[in-house]
Write an enzyme that holds these catalytic residues in place. Structure first.
Site, PDB file in Angstrom:
ATOM      1  N   ARG A 293       0.820  -1.164  -0.079  1.00 11.24           N
ATOM      2  CA  ARG A 293       0.053  -0.072  -0.059  1.00 11.24           C
ATOM      3  C   ARG A 293       0.809   1.228  -0.011  1.00 11.24           C
ATOM      4  O   ARG A 293       0.404   2.371   0.489  1.00 11.24           O
ATOM      5  CB  ARG A 293      -0.963  -0.149   1.077  1.00 11.24           C
ATOM      6  CG  ARG A 293      -1.794  -1.047   1.366  1.00 11.24           C
ATOM      7  CD  ARG A 293      -3.298  -0.819   1.879  1.00 11.24           C
ATOM      8  NE  ARG A 293      -4.235  -1.866   1.709  1.00 11.24           N
ATOM      9  CZ  ARG A 293      -4.312  -3.019   2.784  1.00 11.24           C
ATOM     10  NH1 ARG A 293      -3.817  -2.883   3.452  1.00 11.24           N
ATOM     11  NH2 ARG A 293      -5.399  -3.645   2.201  1.00 11.24           N
TER      12      ARG A 293
ATOM     13  N   LYS B  94       2.274  10.446 -12.206  1.00 12.22           N
ATOM     14  CA  LYS B  94       1.721   9.724 -12.980  1.00 12.22           C
ATOM     15  C   LYS B  94       2.133   8.381 -13.121  1.00 12.22           C
ATOM     16  O   LYS B  94       3.514   8.440 -13.496  1.00 12.22           O
ATOM     17  CB  LYS B  94       1.256  10.181 -14.285  1.00 12.22           C
ATOM     18  CG  LYS B  94       0.239  11.088 -14.402  1.00 12.22           C
ATOM     19  CD  LYS B  94      -0.289  11.403 -15.688  1.00 12.22           C
ATOM     20  CE  LYS B  94      -1.389  12.488 -16.038  1.00 12.22           C
ATOM     21  NZ  LYS B  94      -1.577  12.946 -17.525  1.00 12.22           N
TER      22      LYS B  94
ATOM     23  N   GLU C  68       8.708  15.959 -26.712  1.00 10.43           N
ATOM     24  CA  GLU C  68       8.136  16.303 -25.439  1.00 10.43           C
ATOM     25  C   GLU C  68       8.762  17.948 -25.111  1.00 10.43           C
ATOM     26  O   GLU C  68       7.822  18.568 -24.792  1.00 10.43           O
ATOM     27  CB  GLU C  68       8.128  15.568 -24.341  1.00 10.43           C
ATOM     28  CG  GLU C  68       7.501  14.256 -24.287  1.00 10.43           C
ATOM     29  CD  GLU C  68       6.235  14.070 -24.245  1.00 10.43           C
ATOM     30  OE1 GLU C  68       5.338  15.087 -23.908  1.00 10.43           O
ATOM     31  OE2 GLU C  68       5.467  12.942 -24.115  1.00 10.43           O
TER      32      GLU C  68
ATOM     33  N   LYS D  57       6.588  21.883 -16.504  1.00 11.35           N
ATOM     34  CA  LYS D  57       6.062  20.612 -16.194  1.00 11.35           C
ATOM     35  C   LYS D  57       5.563  20.960 -14.662  1.00 11.35           C
ATOM     36  O   LYS D  57       4.616  20.811 -14.119  1.00 11.35           O
ATOM     37  CB  LYS D  57       6.667  19.360 -16.257  1.00 11.35           C
ATOM     38  CG  LYS D  57       6.072  18.168 -15.609  1.00 11.35           C
ATOM     39  CD  LYS D  57       5.618  17.196 -16.563  1.00 11.35           C
ATOM     40  CE  LYS D  57       4.647  16.072 -16.163  1.00 11.35           C
ATOM     41  NZ  LYS D  57       4.487  14.773 -16.557  1.00 11.35           N
TER      42      LYS D  57
ATOM     43  N   GLU E 288      -5.164  16.285 -12.772  1.00 11.74           N
ATOM     44  CA  GLU E 288      -5.705  16.702 -14.118  1.00 11.74           C
ATOM     45  C   GLU E 288      -7.217  17.014 -14.299  1.00 11.74           C
ATOM     46  O   GLU E 288      -7.832  16.322 -14.900  1.00 11.74           O
ATOM     47  CB  GLU E 288      -5.269  15.523 -15.204  1.00 11.74           C
ATOM     48  CG  GLU E 288      -5.274  15.674 -16.731  1.00 11.74           C
ATOM     49  CD  GLU E 288      -4.597  14.688 -17.526  1.00 11.74           C
ATOM     50  OE1 GLU E 288      -3.434  14.518 -17.367  1.00 11.74           O
ATOM     51  OE2 GLU E 288      -5.356  14.074 -18.290  1.00 11.74           O
TER      52      GLU E 288
ATOM     53  N   ARG F 222      -3.904  20.494 -16.203  1.00 14.60           N
ATOM     54  CA  ARG F 222      -2.759  19.598 -16.529  1.00 14.60           C
ATOM     55  C   ARG F 222      -2.949  19.082 -18.052  1.00 14.60           C
ATOM     56  O   ARG F 222      -1.993  18.432 -18.559  1.00 14.60           O
ATOM     57  CB  ARG F 222      -2.597  18.482 -15.374  1.00 14.60           C
ATOM     58  CG  ARG F 222      -1.714  17.443 -15.546  1.00 14.60           C
ATOM     59  CD  ARG F 222      -1.418  16.557 -14.539  1.00 14.60           C
ATOM     60  NE  ARG F 222      -0.264  15.457 -14.750  1.00 14.60           N
ATOM     61  CZ  ARG F 222       0.426  15.122 -14.055  1.00 14.60           C
ATOM     62  NH1 ARG F 222       0.222  14.968 -12.555  1.00 14.60           N
ATOM     63  NH2 ARG F 222       1.446  14.094 -14.361  1.00 14.60           N
TER      64      ARG F 222
ATOM     65  N   ASN G 282      -1.197  17.058 -22.550  1.00 18.68           N
ATOM     66  CA  ASN G 282      -1.706  15.941 -23.318  1.00 18.68           C
ATOM     67  C   ASN G 282      -1.799  16.397 -24.937  1.00 18.68           C
ATOM     68  O   ASN G 282      -2.261  15.635 -25.769  1.00 18.68           O
ATOM     69  CB  ASN G 282      -2.899  15.335 -23.084  1.00 18.68           C
ATOM     70  CG  ASN G 282      -2.865  14.701 -21.639  1.00 18.68           C
ATOM     71  OD1 ASN G 282      -1.778  14.074 -21.221  1.00 18.68           O
ATOM     72  ND2 ASN G 282      -4.129  14.868 -21.088  1.00 18.68           N
TER      73      ASN G 282
ATOM     74  N   HIS H 137      -1.239  13.814 -27.421  1.00 17.61           N
ATOM     75  CA  HIS H 137      -1.218  12.532 -27.035  1.00 17.61           C
ATOM     76  C   HIS H 137      -2.598  11.811 -27.372  1.00 17.61           C
ATOM     77  O   HIS H 137      -2.639  10.606 -27.232  1.00 17.61           O
ATOM     78  CB  HIS H 137      -1.244  12.575 -25.414  1.00 17.61           C
ATOM     79  CG  HIS H 137       0.294  13.092 -25.074  1.00 17.61           C
ATOM     80  ND1 HIS H 137       0.862  13.994 -25.457  1.00 17.61           N
ATOM     81  CD2 HIS H 137       1.097  12.427 -24.197  1.00 17.61           C
ATOM     82  CE1 HIS H 137       2.039  13.990 -24.880  1.00 17.61           C
ATOM     83  NE2 HIS H 137       2.179  12.922 -24.212  1.00 17.61           N
TER      84      HIS H 137
ATOM     85  N   HIS I 190      -1.591   8.153 -28.334  1.00 12.63           N
ATOM     86  CA  HIS I 190      -1.747   7.129 -27.894  1.00 12.63           C
ATOM     87  C   HIS I 190      -2.769   6.250 -28.595  1.00 12.63           C
ATOM     88  O   HIS I 190      -2.350   4.893 -28.592  1.00 12.63           O
ATOM     89  CB  HIS I 190      -2.659   7.300 -26.578  1.00 12.63           C
ATOM     90  CG  HIS I 190      -2.103   7.824 -25.327  1.00 12.63           C
ATOM     91  ND1 HIS I 190      -2.595   8.279 -24.010  1.00 12.63           N
ATOM     92  CD2 HIS I 190      -0.652   7.964 -25.179  1.00 12.63           C
ATOM     93  CE1 HIS I 190      -1.521   8.939 -23.295  1.00 12.63           C
ATOM     94  NE2 HIS I 190      -0.572   8.860 -23.845  1.00 12.63           N
TER      95      HIS I 190
ATOM     96  N   HIS J  76       7.048   6.352 -27.515  1.00 12.59           N
ATOM     97  CA  HIS J  76       6.255   7.030 -27.006  1.00 12.59           C
ATOM     98  C   HIS J  76       6.385   8.568 -27.718  1.00 12.59           C
ATOM     99  O   HIS J  76       5.375   9.188 -28.355  1.00 12.59           O
ATOM    100  CB  HIS J  76       5.814   7.324 -25.725  1.00 12.59           C
ATOM    101  CG  HIS J  76       5.007   8.310 -25.108  1.00 12.59           C
ATOM    102  ND1 HIS J  76       3.779   8.299 -25.354  1.00 12.59           N
ATOM    103  CD2 HIS J  76       5.153   9.444 -24.516  1.00 12.59           C
ATOM    104  CE1 HIS J  76       3.219   9.251 -24.721  1.00 12.59           C
ATOM    105  NE2 HIS J  76       3.812  10.091 -24.125  1.00 12.59           N
TER     106      HIS J  76
HETATM  107  N1  GLY Z   1       2.541  13.263 -19.682  1.00 11.57           N
HETATM  108  C1  GLY Z   1       1.576  14.059 -19.100  1.00 11.57           C
HETATM  109  C2  GLY Z   1       1.366  14.279 -17.618  1.00 11.57           C
HETATM  110  O1  GLY Z   1       2.277  13.947 -17.051  1.00 11.57           O
HETATM  111  O2  GLY Z   1       0.481  14.880 -17.504  1.00 11.57           O
END
Ligand code: GLY
Length: 379
Positions: free
Chosen positions: A124, A146, A188, A230, A240, A244, A248, A251, A255, A268
């Site tokens: 946990r 994330k 990125e 960031k 998000e 945030r 994306n 993305h 994706h 990626h």
């Molecule tokens: N790579 C996108 C984020 O960290 O929200």
């Protein structure tokens, strides 16, 4: 360039990113500041460990009192799944991990995301330090909490928000990074310019050849700037729920490209590169992104070439995959679009016919040598 300390706020408390050339030399003292641990579990991949292992161990072992255990995992995107996460959990448990242990992830985005996920779930929650060794992990995935693994249905569909206690970003480890991975990371960096920093974007346009040559001063500069952006974004919106989402950009398309090719064709960053060009075209079709801005975005992203080609799949299939993306809400697809370079917003009102048309002509627009399919419009 001197070392920088960038603070990130998170629901679990704030943490520091230390970045610059040579920060690994102070790894042991930075980690000691976090407190004492009953054991240290290093998670890496055989490939990364062959190149960086000695250096990391040397700087970690200095005065380290806790025993250090090693866990190696496959870092291919196609291995970023629950099976790999389970194997890692079992390896940690078999080697005696407890709640006062520390997991240190040393590697690229896959190692960081899987180790982070496992750190959040095993017992946990076990403390985590990220030592990213690829450009994409350094400027993006190791920061912001994330974590996750892919499902055949979509990318990162199982995961958690679990921030590291410390992120150590040493640009010197990028010297040996394969060119393809380096270029993927630059996608990125370009993204940060598009979504938040006109000056960074213009600077990249001017200095891209030197950046591609990995000029050390330039490298430190773009890493630090990307991390500042960031950190600012995720500190304001960790979960998000709004801001945030701009991270994306590119993305939703990216994706879908990764998923449709079973995570085996694109790195990626390469998928994001295609995604950013396509998002720029979509913005233009929606009369949001002016043509000259689209042209600047596409021109800069194309300097990352060669990219694996766009897959030969009908747009409808890609759109179906986008519906199982995490970003979709109540059946509505969400796209980050840029009204101009340096600014971005999320949109959920893209008409299906426009999306389908963009998916038809985007790859052909980007590869002018490829013949245009009949009936498709050009922007
Ligand atoms: N790579 C996108 C984020 O960290 O929200």
């Amino acid at each position: 360039m001197e070392k920088k300390r960038i603070l990130v706020n998170s629901s679990a408390g704030s943490y520091v990113i230390v970045c610059g050339a040579g920060v690994l030399e102070n790894a042991a003292s930075e980690i000691r500041k976090l407190g004492s641990f009953s054991g240290v579990h290093l998670v890496s991949s055989p490939k990364v460990w062959r190149v960086a292992g000695k250096k990391v161990l040397k700087h970690l072992s200095t005065k380290a009192k806790a025993p250090v255990k090693m866990h190696l995992m496959n870092d291919a995107e196609s291995a970023k799944n629950l099976n790999t996460a389970e194997k890692l959990c079992r390896s940690l448990v078999r080697s005696g991990i407890d709640r006062h242990s520390l997991i240190i992830a040393v590697g690229g985005g896959v190692v960081g995301d899987v180790a982070g996920f496992v750190a959040s779930a095993c017992l946990r929650g076990v403390a985590l330090v990220q030592i990213p060794t690829t450009l994409i992990a350094q400027v993006d995935s190791a920061v912001g909490g994330k974590t996750g693994v892919n499902l055949p249905e979509g990318k990162n569909l199982v995961g958690t928000f679990y921030p590291a206690r410390l992120v150590l970003v040493d640009s010197t480890v990028l010297r040996t990074l394969p060119d393809r991975q380096y270029r993927g990371g630059l996608a990125e960096v370009i993204k940060y310019g598009v979504i938040a920093d006109t000056e960074l974007f213009a600077w990249l346009e001017k200095n891209f050849d030197a950046v591609l040559r990995r000029d050390p001063a330039m490298l430190s500069r773009i890493i630090a700037r990307s991390l500042e952006i960031k950190a600012r974004v995720v500190s304001r919106d960790e979960r998000e729920s709004g801001l945030r989402e701009i991270l994306n950009f590119g993305h939703t398309f990216g994706h879908a490209l990764e998923t449709i090719t079973n995570y085996r064709v694109y790195q990626h960053g390469e998928a994001v590169a295609w995604g950013m060009m396509t998002a720029a075209l979509l913005g233009h079709e929606l009369r949001l992104t002016p043509a000259d801005e689209v042209s600047r975005i596409v021109s800069l992203v194309r300097r990352l070439s060669p990219l694996p080609p766009w897959p030969k799949v009908p747009p409808k299939k890609l759109i179906a995959l986008m519906h199982s993306d995490k970003k979709a809400r109540a059946g509505k697809l969400r796209f980050v679009l840029a009204p101009r370079i340096g600014k971005a917003h999320s949109h959920d009102d893209v008409p299906a016919d426009i999306l389908e048309r963009v998916l038809h002509f985007a790859p052909h627009f980007i590869n002018p040598e490829t013949p245009q399919p009949k009936g498709n419009r050009h922007v």
